[in-house]
Design an enzyme around this catalytic site. Sequence first.
Site, PDB file in Angstrom:
ATOM      1  N   ASP A 194       0.170  -1.571  -0.281  1.00 14.72           N
ATOM      2  CA  ASP A 194      -0.084  -0.079   0.081  1.00 14.72           C
ATOM      3  C   ASP A 194       0.983   1.424  -0.312  1.00 14.72           C
ATOM      4  O   ASP A 194       0.201   2.347  -0.449  1.00 14.72           O
ATOM      5  CB  ASP A 194      -1.288   0.046   0.999  1.00 14.72           C
ATOM      6  CG  ASP A 194      -2.122  -1.378   1.202  1.00 14.72           C
ATOM      7  OD1 ASP A 194      -2.478  -1.520  -0.291  1.00 14.72           O
ATOM      8  OD2 ASP A 194      -2.636  -1.429   2.371  1.00 14.72           O
ATOM      9  N   HIS A 326      -6.552 -10.051  -4.311  1.00 12.86           N
ATOM     10  CA  HIS A 326      -4.651  -9.822  -4.276  1.00 12.86           C
ATOM     11  C   HIS A 326      -3.582 -10.746  -5.486  1.00 12.86           C
ATOM     12  O   HIS A 326      -2.562 -10.747  -4.986  1.00 12.86           O
ATOM     13  CB  HIS A 326      -4.498 -11.856  -2.748  1.00 12.86           C
ATOM     14  CG  HIS A 326      -5.784 -10.950  -1.937  1.00 12.86           C
ATOM     15  ND1 HIS A 326      -6.804 -10.840  -0.806  1.00 12.86           N
ATOM     16  CD2 HIS A 326      -4.718 -10.970  -1.233  1.00 12.86           C
ATOM     17  CE1 HIS A 326      -6.758 -10.067  -0.259  1.00 12.86           C
ATOM     18  NE2 HIS A 326      -5.627 -10.984   0.391  1.00 12.86           N
TER      19      HIS A 326
END
Length: 805
Positions: A194, A326
């Site tokens: 992130d 994912h």
Amino acid sequence: MVHESSAGRSKNVSGDSRLRMDSITGEPGLEGLPLPGPKSHSGVCIGVFTSGGDSQGMNAAVRAVVRMGIYLGCKVFFIREGYQGMVNGGDNITEADWSDVSGIIEQGGTVIGSARCKDFRERAGRVKAAKNLVLNGITNLVCIGGDGSLTGANCFRNEWKDLLDELVSSGELSKEQREKHSSLSIVGLVGSIDNDFCGTDMTIGTDTALHRIIEAVDAISTTAASHQRCFVLEVMGRHCGYLALVAALACEADFVFVPEYPHKEGWKDKLCKKLQSERDVGQRLNIILVCEGAIDMQGNSITATQVQELVQTRLSYDTRITVLGHVQRGGRPSAFDRILATRMGAESVLALIEAKSDSPALIISLDGNQVVRKQLMQCVQKTLNVQKCMKDQKFEDCVSARGRSFEGNLNIYKILSRLEPPKTASTENLCSSKYSFAVVAVGAPACGANAAVRSFVRMSLVKGYKVMGVLDSLSGLSKGNMKILNWMDVHGWAAKGGSMLGTKRTLPKDVGIESIANQIRDNKIGGILFVGGFEAYQAVVQLVEAQHLYSSLKIPLLVIPSTISNNVPGTDFSLGCDSSLNEIVSICDRIKQSALGSKRRVFVVETMGGYCGYLATLAGIAGGADAAYINEEDFTCSDLIKDCDHMSTKMENSQIKRGLILVNEKANTNFNTDFIFHLFSESGRRSFSTRSNVLGHMQQGGSPSPFDRNMGTKLGTKAAQKMITLCEKNLAEDGTVVATDPDCAVLVGVIRRKTEYTPVMELAKRTDFSKRLPLDQWWLKLRPLLRILAKHDDVYTAEAEDDDQ
């Protein structure tokens, strides 16, 4: 040298309470400095573990920790399954040796496992963990994880003495053991796709996640264009919009939603108007990126489904949703993440051996292109402050606290997102200026150049300037082979490799400076952007030197460096070098994989770069090479024989059965790739077989990496803004541009995160034109790291003994 400054930045920082990443002071590490000698820290025990969510590049960090530790004489232990393995002890804590980390640099995830551990959150669990560490003699930890994992490590460090006292009181440890292991040192590496941790420009895994996103967008774009569809993609980033924001810049997304910068009231109308205007000028697809944590100004969630329904209801577009999930965490790490993790992992060991009993916990972070050390809890507190600002809906504070990297990307996006195509596909009636800009590609093709041209053209069009695209490089410029570039002419260019304008290596003196000057005059060109490598830079130098002969050359001349060789002065990185590194590393991965069945094989691989060893060195670090020979670092036949003997020893005495040697194409006139191949073939024939590979122009091909697309987009935008400023500043009464100041002929580069505009004549003083190299190259400081991580410590001991004799 002219430094870029963001409008209003000083006003934002001065006198307010906002906390910026930049205010966290970092201490330079030992990278590039003389390092401690081999076996100099025998007796030191280091534990390395990965915790929380996995990210690509963690294995590269683990490998660097193990090998740097062993080189220094330390014992390094794997702590498997994160904090859970620390609590459980036993086989979860094992000593690592050199070959244990062979072949893991190219693997995604983490080979030592990661787990979220409830036991460690309780004091009883931390008591068990402390006991297990002491029993293994570990008093130094490298924690690779997110802010939660790093905060847990700092808490553990603060409690360490109390935990040992409790273990002594219960009879589980002796007083001698407590005294011997009286302090615990912690160094953290941030592993998170992130990029949500304040205190570092990039976290381990972010670049690879961007690769996954861009790969998905490129694949979706073809089917979307075929059916004139709109696609809404949801990307990860629960509290941070970095992935969505940078991906939007890199893939020409039409709209993006991020939590730090919610769109104002009326965003629905703005979105629909933008999509409609793009369809009106012929755009067949639309891409909208939605960060999973996206919100509006009131803090209400904005989902991909809501955006889909809006577009379908108001515009009746065929709109589809893709949730990447994912996938963004999977796959092999990019070259950038491997290099970043390797540098951070090595520096973490160096920080631990220098730590005192009262030293605070540190993190290793990236500041521009420099690895630095910062206090862990200062960075954690900054990260928590960002979340608090978001919760309190103080969005400007939130953006500021994210730091310059995030803020810079957001500023560029805001500029580009405000750009709307003209009402017609023609620019004839749009441009109000009496003069035009021209853009020309010079030199060999490189990925990212088209992204720069695209953003330059669109920014110029919106500001009222016509842009002439020069076809066939400087040859085309000398003949007037140009065409007007309209809005849709450059659509989709960010994703394309090569040069859409066409490029050659010819220089102004080759095609005739007078012819170029006449075409500039006849076509009323008020400024030229050169996109290319050393030839583009050299072309501007030649034109500046001829300005006293031809008045039409007295216009702003800007260069955006674009070459896989990364050999242009005035910038840390050139467009194309990151894409090329990824191509080289990907090929080397496959080459090494081919040896799994054959065993005992050494590959000698030649890379491009001219006299510049950037590609060979960085690819060597990212690919786990045993050696990389370059022109900047002298080597002899004796050095080659030593390396060959080392390879034989490695093959015979360890579990490692393959080797990789990289050679820069002009590393040495006599000891060239063919010579090195034959030397290894003959000298090592009893231990291994040797194969040779010349990668050639594969290194220039392929799609641009996210790094190159993003950098190209930003540099193109900055170049357009700079060009407009220079033209307006040097506008004569008759409406022509007359620019004679040295600051009007500049290279637009990136140095330590900042966009800098350096006069080319100033750079000429710092250039070796015979070898087409800058006199100072920052990446040379990484050479010792490549050698240390490639060789066994016993080889270094032998070399040190030889030096003493």
